[in-house]
Design a protein around this motif. Structure first.
Motif, PDB file in Angstrom:
ATOM      1  N   ALA A  14       1.850  -6.551   9.723  1.00 10.06           N
ATOM      2  CA  ALA A  14       0.823  -5.524   9.934  1.00 10.06           C
ATOM      3  C   ALA A  14       1.446  -4.150   9.727  1.00 10.06           C
ATOM      4  CB  ALA A  14       0.237  -5.639  11.341  1.00 10.06           C
ATOM      5  N   TRP A  15       0.599  -3.162   9.521  1.00 13.74           N
ATOM      6  CA  TRP A  15       1.027  -1.764   9.409  1.00 13.74           C
ATOM      7  C   TRP A  15       0.342  -0.954  10.492  1.00 13.74           C
ATOM      8  CZ3 TRP A  15       4.576   0.390   6.050  1.00 13.74           C
ATOM      9  CH2 TRP A  15       5.051  -0.451   5.028  1.00 13.74           C
ATOM     10  N   LEU A  16       1.100  -0.112  11.165  1.00 21.25           N
ATOM     11  CA  LEU A  16       0.555   0.800  12.169  1.00 21.25           C
ATOM     12  C   LEU A  16       0.635   2.222  11.619  1.00 21.25           C
ATOM     13  CD1 LEU A  16       2.339  -0.649  15.336  1.00 21.25           C
ATOM     14  CD2 LEU A  16       0.150  -1.340  14.339  1.00 21.25           C
ATOM     15  N   ASN A  17      -0.362   3.034  11.908  1.00 22.59           N
ATOM     16  CA  ASN A  17      -0.430   4.446  11.479  1.00 22.59           C
ATOM     17  C   ASN A  17      -0.509   4.591   9.967  1.00 22.59           C
ATOM     18  OD1 ASN A  17      -0.048   5.115  14.188  1.00 22.59           O
ATOM     19  ND2 ASN A  17       2.150   5.432  13.957  1.00 22.59           N
ATOM     20  N   SER A  18      -0.843   3.531   9.243  1.00 23.45           N
ATOM     21  CA  SER A  18      -0.844   3.621   7.784  1.00 23.45           C
ATOM     22  C   SER A  18      -1.547   2.417   7.165  1.00 23.45           C
ATOM     23  CB  SER A  18       0.600   3.684   7.266  1.00 23.45           C
ATOM     24  OG  SER A  18       0.648   3.611   5.852  1.00 23.45           O
ATOM     25  N   LYS A  19      -2.035   2.604   5.948  1.00 20.38           N
ATOM     26  CA  LYS A  19      -2.454   1.472   5.130  1.00 20.38           C
ATOM     27  C   LYS A  19      -1.179   0.778   4.626  1.00 20.38           C
ATOM     28  CE  LYS A  19      -2.620   4.192   0.867  1.00 20.38           C
ATOM     29  NZ  LYS A  19      -3.471   4.701  -0.227  1.00 20.38           N
ATOM     30  N   PRO A  20      -1.262  -0.441   4.106  1.00 19.58           N
ATOM     31  CA  PRO A  20      -0.067  -1.116   3.582  1.00 19.58           C
ATOM     32  C   PRO A  20       0.631  -0.302   2.492  1.00 19.58           C
ATOM     33  CG  PRO A  20      -1.850  -2.690   3.850  1.00 19.58           C
ATOM     34  CD  PRO A  20      -2.447  -1.329   4.100  1.00 19.58           C
ATOM     35  N   LEU A  21       1.943  -0.240   2.567  1.00 19.54           N
ATOM     36  CA  LEU A  21       2.753   0.511   1.613  1.00 19.54           C
ATOM     37  C   LEU A  21       3.700  -0.439   0.893  1.00 19.54           C
ATOM     38  CD1 LEU A  21       3.673   3.501   3.975  1.00 19.54           C
ATOM     39  CD2 LEU A  21       1.890   3.475   2.209  1.00 19.54           C
ATOM     40  N   SER A  22       4.210   0.012  -0.255  1.00 16.04           N
ATOM     41  CA  SER A  22       5.160  -0.798  -1.014  1.00 16.04           C
ATOM     42  C   SER A  22       6.148   0.123  -1.717  1.00 16.04           C
ATOM     43  CB  SER A  22       4.434  -1.665  -2.044  1.00 16.04           C
ATOM     44  OG  SER A  22       3.860  -0.855  -3.065  1.00 16.04           O
ATOM     45  N   ILE A  23       7.329  -0.402  -2.037  1.00 14.43           N
ATOM     46  CA  ILE A  23       8.318   0.364  -2.788  1.00 14.43           C
ATOM     47  C   ILE A  23       7.730   0.801  -4.131  1.00 14.43           C
ATOM     48  CG2 ILE A  23      10.527   0.197  -4.008  1.00 14.43           C
ATOM     49  CD1 ILE A  23      10.884   0.523  -1.018  1.00 14.43           C
ATOM     50  N   LYS A  24       7.016  -0.100  -4.776  1.00  9.06           N
ATOM     51  CA  LYS A  24       6.420   0.206  -6.086  1.00  9.06           C
ATOM     52  C   LYS A  24       5.476   1.400  -6.013  1.00  9.06           C
ATOM     53  CE  LYS A  24       3.570  -1.853  -9.743  1.00  9.06           C
ATOM     54  NZ  LYS A  24       2.828  -3.078 -10.177  1.00  9.06           N
ATOM     55  N   ASN A  25       4.597   1.405  -5.003  1.00  7.37           N
ATOM     56  CA  ASN A  25       3.607   2.476  -4.890  1.00  7.37           C
ATOM     57  C   ASN A  25       4.177   3.773  -4.335  1.00  7.37           C
ATOM     58  OD1 ASN A  25       1.633   0.808  -5.927  1.00  7.37           O
ATOM     59  ND2 ASN A  25       0.961   0.080  -3.922  1.00  7.37           N
ATOM     60  N   LEU A  26       5.396   3.710  -3.791  1.00 12.87           N
ATOM     61  CA  LEU A  26       6.013   4.911  -3.227  1.00 12.87           C
ATOM     62  C   LEU A  26       6.946   5.607  -4.216  1.00 12.87           C
ATOM     63  CD1 LEU A  26       6.773   3.655   0.396  1.00 12.87           C
ATOM     64  CD2 LEU A  26       5.086   5.378  -0.273  1.00 12.87           C
ATOM     65  N   LYS A  27       7.051   5.106  -5.425  1.00 11.34           N
ATOM     66  CA  LYS A  27       7.883   5.772  -6.426  1.00 11.34           C
ATOM     67  C   LYS A  27       7.363   7.189  -6.647  1.00 11.34           C
ATOM     68  CE  LYS A  27      10.051   2.006  -8.942  1.00 11.34           C
ATOM     69  NZ  LYS A  27      10.282   1.374 -10.254  1.00 11.34           N
ATOM     70  N   GLY A  28       8.283   8.127  -6.762  1.00 15.78           N
ATOM     71  CA  GLY A  28       7.917   9.539  -6.823  1.00 15.78           C
ATOM     72  C   GLY A  28       8.129  10.243  -5.504  1.00 15.78           C
ATOM     73  N   LYS A  29       8.428   9.450  -4.446  1.00 16.12           N
ATOM     74  CA  LYS A  29       8.713  10.016  -3.121  1.00 16.12           C
ATOM     75  C   LYS A  29      10.097   9.570  -2.643  1.00 16.12           C
ATOM     76  CE  LYS A  29       4.208  10.876  -1.069  1.00 16.12           C
ATOM     77  NZ  LYS A  29       3.428  10.775   0.182  1.00 16.12           N
TER      78      LYS A  29
END
Length: 315
Positions: A14-29
């Protein structure tokens, strides 16, 4: 490990305080992973510094993720983690790595552990244990500046580390990681899990009085009245305690005396002179707090069959 591609998060419950995140979708940060668990004293002492880093850089190309990876079974329950995150006022995303899957993919062995990932999804820095907050922040700033920010980083000269030689080590109560109870069990009518207080104690060893059962992860009280005794060397002692079914109270003694306002931890309550704690949720409880690094003998007295002790930690 550095410049290695960061493994993708796997088996997040589960994720708290956020929608599900991934390394792939966080590229650029810039991504800082903080591997922690809520009953770990080292994690709790690191938490104010981690929260400060989050507040300082949350509006930059930066994201902090608390990767909650449990040490004990009760920390695998989402409701317990949700309550802890709320109580600790954590605002950043928290992933529930409840089966330790992502923890293992990152080759972790310790709590806390910070891993810093660049905009291309590569690991650029990691750090294990308390302290090192200047270094962690300096590396975050370095990666941010590589990607167009102009931030001047100044070391915090007040950063302090707790490196007391001779402090008692974290001591587990369960049989899987405990070196043995200081006194052996004997049989009485109706029970072969009975212990008698030897009244002489060695440092950093748990002693029992009354009826107790040792599980892989914890010690559980089984009788009408029992005592658990532990001689330690530290400024303070904390206990990871869990109510089996319902809340219970534990009387706390230091060197055979009730605690005072001067040497009691933040979770101690008083009924007149009697010092005690109320265990109403599975977490770490601060029992004592002394100004100096000293040797003391702690005694926990209970009449509850809901008493479960998982570990002692020290400050």
């Amino acid at each position: 490990m550095f410049e290695q591609k960061a493994p993708e998060f796997q088996n997040i419950k589960a994720w708290l305080n956020s929608k599900p995140l991934s390394i792939k979708n966080l590229k650029g940060k810039i991504v800082l992973l903080d591997f922690w668990t809520y009953s770990c004293i080292n994690c709790l002492r690191s938490l104010p510094h981690i929260k400060q880093i989050y507040e300082k850089y949350k509006n930059k190309k930066f994201i902090l993720i608390g990767m909650h990876t449990p040490e004990f079974d009760f920390e695998r329950l989402a409701k317990n983690v949700e309550k802890a995150v709320k109580d600790l006022n954590i605002k950043y995303p928290v992933a529930l790595d409840s089966d330790n899957t992502t923890w293992q993919l990152y080759g972790n062995r310790y709590w806390p552990k910070q891993t810093l990932i660049d905009v291309n999804g590569k690991i650029r820095y990691d750090h294990a244990g308390e302290g090192g907050y200047n270094e962690i922040e300096e590396n975050i700033v370095k990666l941010l500046n590589e990607n167009g920010e102009k931030i001047n980083f100044k070391h915090n000269s007040k950063e302090e580390f707790m490196l007391n030689l001779g402090i008692s080590p974290e001591t587990y109560a369960g049989s899987s990681r405990n070196n043995g109870i200081g006194n052996g069990a004997l049989c009485i009518p109706g029970s072969c899990n009975h212990y008698v207080n030897p009244k002489k104690y060695e440092l950093n060893i748990i002693y029992l009085d009354g009826d107790w059962v040792q599980d892989d992860e914890y010690l559980k009280h089984e009788g009408k009245k029992g005592n658990l005794i532990f001689k330690y060397n530290a400024h303070s002692i904390n206990a990871v305690l869990v109510p089996d079914k319902k809340p219970f109270e534990v009387t706390v003694y230091l060197n055979n005396n009730y605690l005072s306002k001067e040497n009691s931890g933040k979770d101690i309550k008083f009924k007149g002179k009697i010092s005690y704690i109320k265990v109403d949720k599975p977490r770490l409880y601060e029992l004592t707090k002394n100004k100096n690094l000293e040797q003391h003998t702690l005694k926990l007295e209970t009449s509850s069959k809901d008493f479960k002790l998982y570990a002692f930690t020290f400050g």
